[in-house]
Design a protein around this motif. Structure first.
Motif, mmCIF file in Angstrom:
data_model
loop_
_atom_site.group_PDB
_atom_site.id
_atom_site.type_symbol
_atom_site.label_atom_id
_atom_site.label_comp_id
_atom_site.label_asym_id
_atom_site.label_seq_id
_atom_site.Cartn_x
_atom_site.Cartn_y
_atom_site.Cartn_z
ATOM 1 N N SER A 198 0.823 -1.207 0.000
ATOM 2 C CA SER A 198 0.000 0.000 0.000
ATOM 3 C C SER A 198 0.858 1.259 0.000
ATOM 4 O O SER A 198 0.487 2.277 -0.589
ATOM 5 C CB SER A 198 -0.952 -0.009 1.199
ATOM 6 O OG SER A 198 -1.797 -1.141 1.144
ATOM 7 N N SER A 258 1.866 1.640 -3.492
ATOM 8 C CA SER A 258 0.738 2.179 -4.256
ATOM 9 C C SER A 258 0.722 3.699 -4.211
ATOM 10 O O SER A 258 0.502 4.365 -5.229
ATOM 11 C CB SER A 258 -0.580 1.628 -3.702
ATOM 12 O OG SER A 258 -1.690 2.223 -4.342
ATOM 13 N N SER A 259 0.965 4.260 -3.031
ATOM 14 C CA SER A 259 0.968 5.721 -2.917
ATOM 15 C C SER A 259 2.076 6.332 -3.767
ATOM 16 O O SER A 259 1.894 7.384 -4.388
ATOM 17 C CB SER A 259 1.120 6.146 -1.452
ATOM 18 O OG SER A 259 2.430 5.919 -0.966
ATOM 19 N N TYR A 273 -4.325 9.221 3.874
ATOM 20 C CA TYR A 273 -5.386 8.707 3.000
ATOM 21 C C TYR A 273 -6.756 9.165 3.468
ATOM 22 O O TYR A 273 -7.621 9.509 2.640
ATOM 23 C CB TYR A 273 -5.287 7.182 2.899
ATOM 24 C CG TYR A 273 -4.409 6.777 1.734
ATOM 25 C CD1 TYR A 273 -4.936 6.219 0.589
ATOM 26 C CD2 TYR A 273 -3.036 7.011 1.783
ATOM 27 C CE1 TYR A 273 -4.131 5.883 -0.494
ATOM 28 C CE2 TYR A 273 -2.217 6.687 0.711
ATOM 29 C CZ TYR A 273 -2.777 6.134 -0.427
ATOM 30 O OH TYR A 273 -1.969 5.824 -1.501
ATOM 31 N N SER A 333 -7.480 4.500 -6.396
ATOM 32 C CA SER A 333 -6.603 3.453 -5.876
ATOM 33 C C SER A 333 -7.248 2.644 -4.760
ATOM 34 O O SER A 333 -6.855 1.496 -4.525
ATOM 35 C CB SER A 333 -5.278 4.056 -5.396
ATOM 36 O OG SER A 333 -5.437 4.785 -4.197
ATOM 37 N N VAL A 334 -8.213 3.215 -4.056
ATOM 38 C CA VAL A 334 -8.839 2.510 -2.935
ATOM 39 C C VAL A 334 -10.268 2.067 -3.258
ATOM 40 O O VAL A 334 -11.030 1.695 -2.372
ATOM 41 C CB VAL A 334 -8.810 3.366 -1.651
ATOM 42 C CG1 VAL A 334 -7.377 3.655 -1.235
ATOM 43 C CG2 VAL A 334 -9.583 4.672 -1.828
ATOM 44 N N THR A 335 -10.619 2.101 -4.530
ATOM 45 C CA THR A 335 -11.919 1.625 -4.988
ATOM 46 C C THR A 335 -11.779 0.190 -5.478
ATOM 47 O O THR A 335 -10.798 -0.154 -6.143
ATOM 48 C CB THR A 335 -12.445 2.509 -6.132
ATOM 49 O OG1 THR A 335 -12.616 3.849 -5.643
ATOM 50 C CG2 THR A 335 -13.776 2.005 -6.659
ATOM 51 N N TRP A 378 -4.517 -2.025 -2.290
ATOM 52 C CA TRP A 378 -5.294 -1.820 -1.068
ATOM 53 C C TRP A 378 -6.451 -2.812 -1.086
ATOM 54 O O TRP A 378 -7.069 -3.042 -2.134
ATOM 55 C CB TRP A 378 -5.878 -0.403 -1.000
ATOM 56 C CG TRP A 378 -4.935 0.699 -0.649
ATOM 57 C CD1 TRP A 378 -4.194 1.458 -1.503
ATOM 58 C CD2 TRP A 378 -4.638 1.196 0.664
ATOM 59 N NE1 TRP A 378 -3.462 2.388 -0.816
ATOM 60 C CE2 TRP A 378 -3.712 2.253 0.510
ATOM 61 C CE3 TRP A 378 -5.069 0.847 1.955
ATOM 62 C CZ2 TRP A 378 -3.205 2.975 1.605
ATOM 63 C CZ3 TRP A 378 -4.563 1.549 3.025
ATOM 64 C CH2 TRP A 378 -3.648 2.607 2.857
ATOM 65 N N THR A 414 -10.353 -3.811 0.121
ATOM 66 C CA THR A 414 -11.595 -3.078 0.379
ATOM 67 C C THR A 414 -12.622 -4.020 0.995
ATOM 68 O O THR A 414 -12.647 -5.220 0.687
ATOM 69 C CB THR A 414 -12.168 -2.481 -0.913
ATOM 70 O OG1 THR A 414 -12.494 -3.540 -1.830
ATOM 71 C CG2 THR A 414 -11.168 -1.540 -1.582
ATOM 72 N N TYR A 441 -11.290 0.655 3.694
ATOM 73 C CA TYR A 441 -10.224 0.007 2.940
ATOM 74 C C TYR A 441 -9.027 -0.141 3.863
ATOM 75 O O TYR A 441 -8.944 0.548 4.892
ATOM 76 C CB TYR A 441 -9.877 0.772 1.659
ATOM 77 C CG TYR A 441 -9.547 2.227 1.837
ATOM 78 C CD1 TYR A 441 -8.233 2.663 2.034
ATOM 79 C CD2 TYR A 441 -10.548 3.195 1.780
ATOM 80 C CE1 TYR A 441 -7.929 4.008 2.179
ATOM 81 C CE2 TYR A 441 -10.254 4.545 1.929
ATOM 82 C CZ TYR A 441 -8.941 4.941 2.122
ATOM 83 O OH TYR A 441 -8.644 6.272 2.274
ATOM 84 N N TYR A 442 -8.133 -1.046 3.514
ATOM 85 C CA TYR A 442 -7.069 -1.330 4.474
ATOM 86 C C TYR A 442 -5.846 -1.941 3.813
ATOM 87 O O TYR A 442 -5.924 -2.581 2.763
ATOM 88 C CB TYR A 442 -7.573 -2.233 5.594
ATOM 89 C CG TYR A 442 -8.033 -3.616 5.188
ATOM 90 C CD1 TYR A 442 -7.265 -4.741 5.496
ATOM 91 C CD2 TYR A 442 -9.254 -3.819 4.534
ATOM 92 C CE1 TYR A 442 -7.690 -6.018 5.162
ATOM 93 C CE2 TYR A 442 -9.684 -5.092 4.193
ATOM 94 C CZ TYR A 442 -8.893 -6.185 4.506
ATOM 95 O OH TYR A 442 -9.314 -7.444 4.165
#
Length: 319
Positions: free
Chosen positions: A49, A52-53, A207, A227-229, A246, A248, A267-268
């Protein structure tokens, strides 16, 4: 339930840490001992994650092309592979773990340990045969994270860790970390990062604040939201979905006062042996859990979030 009862509930679990921030304020803080608060520790696949950022930031800065861009732009050898489907792989397929490689992280093919024992991790991943066309289904694959880290190096001209220092760790005030690297010096995209629990909380708060930190937009709101969908359904036995590195899901609240059950989406980030960063847009909460209990299939670790923390949100005034 209040803070005292939560403390009593988690005391037997031997957590390294449990931190809860609500509306930007630290509302609960538990450490196993005084040392845990200040020492860095493995976050395992929560590293994905963080990566990802960094990928989102590189896209925002124009260093990386659109998510629909071909991975072959960075690894031309894919154009020479007998399986022409590999040319269809996109950056988004890597981010959503849906590139299609025949891969089982542990057990079965034991792909992850084989990768880490190979002399060139990136080449090892690229040479694996496909089980599916890209984009068909999710298959958990830390090798894809390694490809993303290698791509970030190509695009930015700096190491993944240096990019993180400049654009993420520095702005968040994260001064101490360790990050493993592969034999080519590419920092591990899927694991290998060590951070303090409080720094994980900062990352989750970034986030929750839709990429904004102390007046600066570190990650664009639009890119972060994408990105968190949920992009793919999680593969069994995992539940929920998967975005760009991420996870969800949602927590179902029991029906009460004649009202139908409601769900709290979240999300986590998740790492082996109980490392978690949960972000709940409503009720504006970030939860960090760290553990080091390596338990077998017959003795799985407790689901601390769903059993002890998520029920608190039935009462928004629990604090």
């Amino acid at each position: 339930m209040n803070q005292m009862t939560l403390q009593q509930a988690i005391a037997p679990l031997n957590l390294r840490s449990c931190l809860i921030s609500t509306r930007g304020e630290l509302t609960f803080e538990h450490y196993r001992d005084d040392r845990t608060a200040s020492e860095i520790a493995k976050i395992n696949s929560c590293t994905k994650s963080v990566l990802s950022s960094l990928i989102c930031m590189a896209m925002d800065q124009g260093l990386l092309p659109a998510p629909s861009s071909s991975v072959a732009e960075f690894f031309p050898q894919l154009r020479r592979d007998p399986d022409t489907r590999k040319q269809e792989m996109t950056l988004e397929h890597l981010l959503t773990l849906s590139a299609g490689f025949r891969w089982s992280e542990f057990g079965g093919l034991n792909s992850f340990p084989k990768m880490t024992r190979s002399p060139d991790w990136v080449e090892y991943v690229l040479e694996q045969p496909l089980a599916d066309a890209p984009g068909i289904r999710m298959e958990y694959n830390s090798g894809l994270s390694q490809l993303l880290s290698a791509i970030l190096v190509q695009a930015s001209g700096m190491t993944t860790a240096r990019f993180a220092e400049q654009y993420l760790f520095g702005p968040l005030g994260i001064e101490e970390y360790q990050w493993e690297a592969d034999p080519q010096g590419i920092h591990t995209g899927g694991f290998g990062l060590k951070l303090r629990p409080a720094d994980l909380l900062k990352f989750g708060q970034l986030y929750l604040q839709q990429g904004r930190w102390e007046g600066a937009q570190l990650v664009s709101r639009e890119r972060l939201a994408r990105s968190v969908t949920t992009a793919m359904h999680a593969e069994a036995p995992r539940r929920g979905g998967y975005g760009w590195h991420w996870w969800t899901d949602s927590y179902l609240l029991a029906a009460s006062d004649g009202k139908p059950p409601a769900a709290i989406p979240f999300y986590y980030a998740r790492g082996y042996a109980g490392q978690f960063i949960y972000v709940l847009p409503e009720p504006q909460t970030v939860v960090v859990l760290t553990q080091d209990n390596k338990r077998g299939k017959n003795n799985p670790p407790a689901d601390v979030f769903s059993e002890h923390i998520a029920p608190l949100f039935v009462n928004p005034n629990w604090l």
